[in-house]
Scaffold this active site. Structure first.
Site, PDB file in Angstrom:
ATOM      1  N   ALA A 205       0.811  -1.219   0.000  1.00  0.00           N
ATOM      2  CA  ALA A 205       0.000   0.000   0.000  1.00  0.00           C
ATOM      3  C   ALA A 205       0.840   1.263   0.000  1.00  0.00           C
ATOM      4  O   ALA A 205       0.302   2.363  -0.037  1.00  0.00           O
ATOM      5  CB  ALA A 205      -0.939   0.002   1.211  1.00  0.00           C
TER       6      ALA A 205
ATOM      7  N   LYS B 188       0.606   9.425  -3.318  1.00  0.00           N
ATOM      8  CA  LYS B 188      -0.696   9.400  -3.981  1.00  0.00           C
ATOM      9  C   LYS B 188      -1.298  10.767  -4.243  1.00  0.00           C
ATOM     10  O   LYS B 188      -2.305  10.866  -4.959  1.00  0.00           O
ATOM     11  CB  LYS B 188      -1.680   8.591  -3.139  1.00  0.00           C
ATOM     12  CG  LYS B 188      -1.975   9.221  -1.774  1.00  0.00           C
ATOM     13  CD  LYS B 188      -3.033   8.456  -1.021  1.00  0.00           C
ATOM     14  CE  LYS B 188      -3.403   9.176   0.271  1.00  0.00           C
ATOM     15  NZ  LYS B 188      -4.488   8.517   0.994  1.00  0.00           N
TER      16      LYS B 188
ATOM     17  N   ILE C  19      -1.896  -2.459  -4.216  1.00  0.00           N
ATOM     18  CA  ILE C  19      -3.040  -1.556  -4.097  1.00  0.00           C
ATOM     19  C   ILE C  19      -2.913  -0.497  -5.185  1.00  0.00           C
ATOM     20  O   ILE C  19      -1.971   0.295  -5.180  1.00  0.00           O
ATOM     21  CB  ILE C  19      -3.082  -0.872  -2.715  1.00  0.00           C
ATOM     22  CG1 ILE C  19      -2.830  -1.886  -1.595  1.00  0.00           C
ATOM     23  CG2 ILE C  19      -4.393  -0.128  -2.530  1.00  0.00           C
ATOM     24  CD1 ILE C  19      -3.803  -3.017  -1.556  1.00  0.00           C
TER      25      ILE C  19
ATOM     26  N   LYS D 208      -7.037   6.194 -10.904  1.00  0.00           N
ATOM     27  CA  LYS D 208      -6.256   7.223 -11.602  1.00  0.00           C
ATOM     28  C   LYS D 208      -5.217   6.616 -12.528  1.00  0.00           C
ATOM     29  O   LYS D 208      -4.587   7.327 -13.321  1.00  0.00           O
ATOM     30  CB  LYS D 208      -5.592   8.156 -10.590  1.00  0.00           C
ATOM     31  CG  LYS D 208      -6.592   9.032  -9.843  1.00  0.00           C
ATOM     32  CD  LYS D 208      -5.902   9.919  -8.821  1.00  0.00           C
ATOM     33  CE  LYS D 208      -6.904  10.875  -8.166  1.00  0.00           C
ATOM     34  NZ  LYS D 208      -7.999  10.184  -7.476  1.00  0.00           N
TER      35      LYS D 208
ATOM     36  N   SER E 260      -9.787   9.602   3.697  1.00  0.00           N
ATOM     37  CA  SER E 260      -8.345   9.384   3.746  1.00  0.00           C
ATOM     38  C   SER E 260      -7.613  10.711   3.698  1.00  0.00           C
ATOM     39  O   SER E 260      -8.174  11.747   3.319  1.00  0.00           O
ATOM     40  CB  SER E 260      -7.908   8.496   2.572  1.00  0.00           C
ATOM     41  OG  SER E 260      -8.126   9.166   1.343  1.00  0.00           O
TER      42      SER E 260
ATOM     43  N   THR F 298     -13.074  22.127  -7.728  1.00  0.00           N
ATOM     44  CA  THR F 298     -12.245  22.357  -8.908  1.00  0.00           C
ATOM     45  C   THR F 298     -13.067  22.554 -10.180  1.00  0.00           C
ATOM     46  O   THR F 298     -12.654  23.287 -11.074  1.00  0.00           O
ATOM     47  CB  THR F 298     -11.279  21.175  -9.125  1.00  0.00           C
ATOM     48  OG1 THR F 298     -12.037  19.958  -9.239  1.00  0.00           O
ATOM     49  CG2 THR F 298     -10.316  21.051  -7.946  1.00  0.00           C
TER      50      THR F 298
END
Length: 644
Positions: free
Chosen positions: A373, A377, A415, A419, A461, A482
């Site tokens: 993991a 990111k 993991i 994206k 997260s 955004t």
């Protein structure tokens, strides 16, 4: 001359001990008692008669002096600081006057002369007034001395309620702070005078600031919502003022609870489907009694994987983490549970990019399963730091995967993220390359089973929109978005961890060398604007918009960030296969050939070794579908040569 006198007084006051200060106050109480009696006789009787009464009533003067000398210390009046001399001090002063009056009455009975009836009440009144006036005069003198050479800061208190008035009372005797006015939005108190200060409406604040040279505003309105307080604070800061907010006095002492106005909500309420949290027999067989190494164990997903692994009763959990504080936190949290269940818990500081460290860890603890993991990111950060991102996400994955095969690890689970599908940013492209690495290792390995679990955004997260929106709502907004139509797939952290563990069990049950790529059925993507508005409403506020200009929190568009996509995808190629778990699907996607993988890793290692971000991004552009480097491309025919 005046400055010299002030300097001497300041030196004198500074040298006074507590005993000396109390002795001065006691002396005042004793001296003022006969002075009050003399003044009362003077006011009631002609001069000659008053003088005769003084001579005849000498015992009375002696009595009030002695009773004052005894009563003042007994009541603790000299111990009351001048700054704190208010209601309690005044009550004790009245009691002392009554005690001295008792002495006067007893003395008149003893010597057998009668005082005029009006003397006693007038004496009590004058004695009380003299003691109070003397103390306030001393306080004024003390403050004027202490303020010599100090810069006094003029402040305004915003809020004329209980908290505001108590604050004004506390600051009234402050040496360097001077409260000049109250400001309040309530028309019911505007124009009133509280604590000697006038209450003004908010639209008078600019004039008050200019007139008194105000630099700071104290927000004393704890009952107002956080959004209202934040809105006022932003307006005041925009005027160049320093703003400080404080809770109510009752909250400070614990009589009231300081409440976070942002009400908690269940993340699963935004998914539009039931979360996954069940245990599967396959997963129990995959992890029960095994040694599991979790990379990125201190991250959001990694930590949740560690927590849920406990349910499968592994023999040992190795927490592999590069961040010391993150490793400490997850170890401190898990230690009581693992000790109670007899599960070995090993905290290990390290990075997947260090080959010797990784191999040593796998060999020492005889790891059976790796849950990988660890990754950088955050899209904007990796976009600005491509070398670090690629070194960790791609080359680190390769290093860990090669070490896993070398040390005989039975199971390796990567993991991944949505994206990675036709990425438009370095982070997504690096995760796609990591998928290529695992697919390539799956073809080469004979004893290690490699698989990939790909899913969307994780609610709550670190770095995700949910904690960002929560903080923005707590601060009163605005909530930043955004793009009006941006959408994302979401799952909860617990669901993400459950998916990874269940998928690992499913893959193990099918046999090695398949290189499975699993995708969660995540339902429909969620419109981020809808998420923002629902969070605002869930917090008890209203959304400010063109249709509702009186709303409390506004949603503001700031534009897509570099490398950010309007809509994420889960699949590169259409078509998915079912698995024994109804929420997990298996997809078949083409990876790189052996030659392509070898050349891609060679070029990437060379670029990372010399810190050439342009070359590294051009390598991604060559091999990752959808990614376009932001760097100008040099003449190169490698893509055509490889694909031909």
């Amino acid at each position: 001359m005046a400055n010299l006198a002030s300097g001497y007084l300041l030196w004198f006051v500074g040298r006074l001990s507590r005993f000396h200060k109390q002795a001065i106050l006691l002396f005042l109480d004793v001296v003022l008692a006969p002075a009050a009696l003399l003044a009362s006789l003077h006011f009631l009787l002609p001069p000659m008669m008053a003088l005769e009464m003084v001579v005849q009533g000498a015992y009375g003067f002696l009595a009030v002096t002695c009773f004052a000398a005894v009563g003042s210390p007994l009541l603790g009046i000299p111990k009351i600081k001048l700054k704190a001399y208010e209601a309690v001090g005044a009550i004790r002063t009245a009691l002392l006057a009554l005690f001295a009056g008792l002495g006067l009455w007893l003395a008149s009975l003893w010597v057998g002369f009668a005082l005029p009836a009006a003397v006693m009440p007038l004496f009590l009144l004058i004695y009380i007034l003299l003691m109070v006036i003397a103390r306030f005069a001393l306080l004024s003198l003390l403050l004027s001395v202490l303020r010599q050479g100090q810069v006094r800061r003029n402040v305004v208190i915003y809020g004329a309620g209980n908290t505001g008035t108590m604050l004004a009372s506390a600051l009234r005797a402050h040496e360097s702070i001077h409260v000049v006015a109250f400001v309040d939005d309530s028309k019911s108190v505007q124009g009133m005078t509280l604590m000697g200060l006038k209450v003004y409406p908010a639209n008078h604040l600019e004039k008050i600031v200019a007139r008194h040279d105000v630099e700071r505003v104290l927000l004393a309105m704890p009952s107002a919502s956080a959004a209202r307080q934040a809105s006022i604070a932003r307006d005041l800061v925009s005027r160049g003022l320093d703003v400080h907010a404080l809770p109510s006095i009752a909250q400070l002492v614990g009589a009231e609870v300081i409440v976070d106005t942002l009400a908690p909500f269940s993340p699963s309420a935004f998914l539009g489907r039931d979360p996954v949290n069940d245990l599967r027999p396959e997963a129990s067989d995959a992890y029960g009694g095994k040694t599991i190494l979790v990379t990125g164990a201190g991250g959001s997903v990694g930590a949740e994987l560690c927590r849920q692994l406990i349910r499968y009763r592994p023999a040992c959990i190795v927490l592999f983490e590069v961040s010391e504080i993150a490793l400490y936190t997850i170890r401190h949290e898990m230690a009581p549970q693992t000790e109670a269940l007899g599960i070995c818990l090993v905290p290990l500081l390290g990075t997947v990019t260090e080959s010797r460290q990784v191999r040593a860890a796998l060999a020492k603890y005889k790891v059976d399963v790796i849950l990988h993991a660890a990754a950088y990111k955050h899209v904007p950060l990796v976009e600005d730091n491509p070398i670090a991102g690629l070194n960790n996400n791609v080359l680190g994955t390769r290093t860990l995967a090669e070490a896993a095969v070398e040390q005989g690890v039975k199971r390796f689970i990567l993991i991944s993220t949505d994206k990675a599908v036709r990425p438009t940013n370095v982070m997504g492209a690096s995760k796609r390359m990591a998928e290529f690495v695992v697919q390539d290792m799956a073809r080469r390995a004979t004893t290690t089973d490699f698989s990939i679990v790909r899913f969307g955004n994780v609610l709550g997260s670190s770095g995700s929109v949910v904690p960002l929106f929560r903080e923005q709502i707590r601060m009163g907004g605005p909530v930043t978005l955004t793009h009006e139509d941006v959408t994302r797939y979401f799952m909860t952290i617990s669901e993400a961890a459950a998916l990874v563990l269940i998928a690992g069990g499913l893959s193990l049950s099918r046999g090695p060398h398949e290189g499975d790529l699993f995708v969660l059925d995540m339902g429909q993507p969620i419109r981020i604007r809808d998420l923002a508005e629902r969070m605002i409403l869930a917090a008890g506020y209203t959304v400010k918009s063109a249709e509702n200009p009186c709303g409390q929190i506004e949603v503001v568009l700031i534009g897509l960030r570099p490398g950010e996509k309007l809509h994420e995808e889960l699949l590169i190629q259409p078509g998915m296969l079912t698995t024994p778990h109804e929420k997990i699907l298996r997809v078949q996607e083409r990876g790189l050939t052996n030659m392509e993988m070898t050349m891609a890793l060679r070029d990437l290692r060379a670029a990372v070794a010399i810190g050439d971000a342009a070359a590294a991004c051009h390598t991604l552009e060559t091999y990752v579908e959808g990614y376009e480097s932001k760097f100008q491309r040099y003449p190169d025919t490698r893509r055509k040569r490889i694909r031909s």
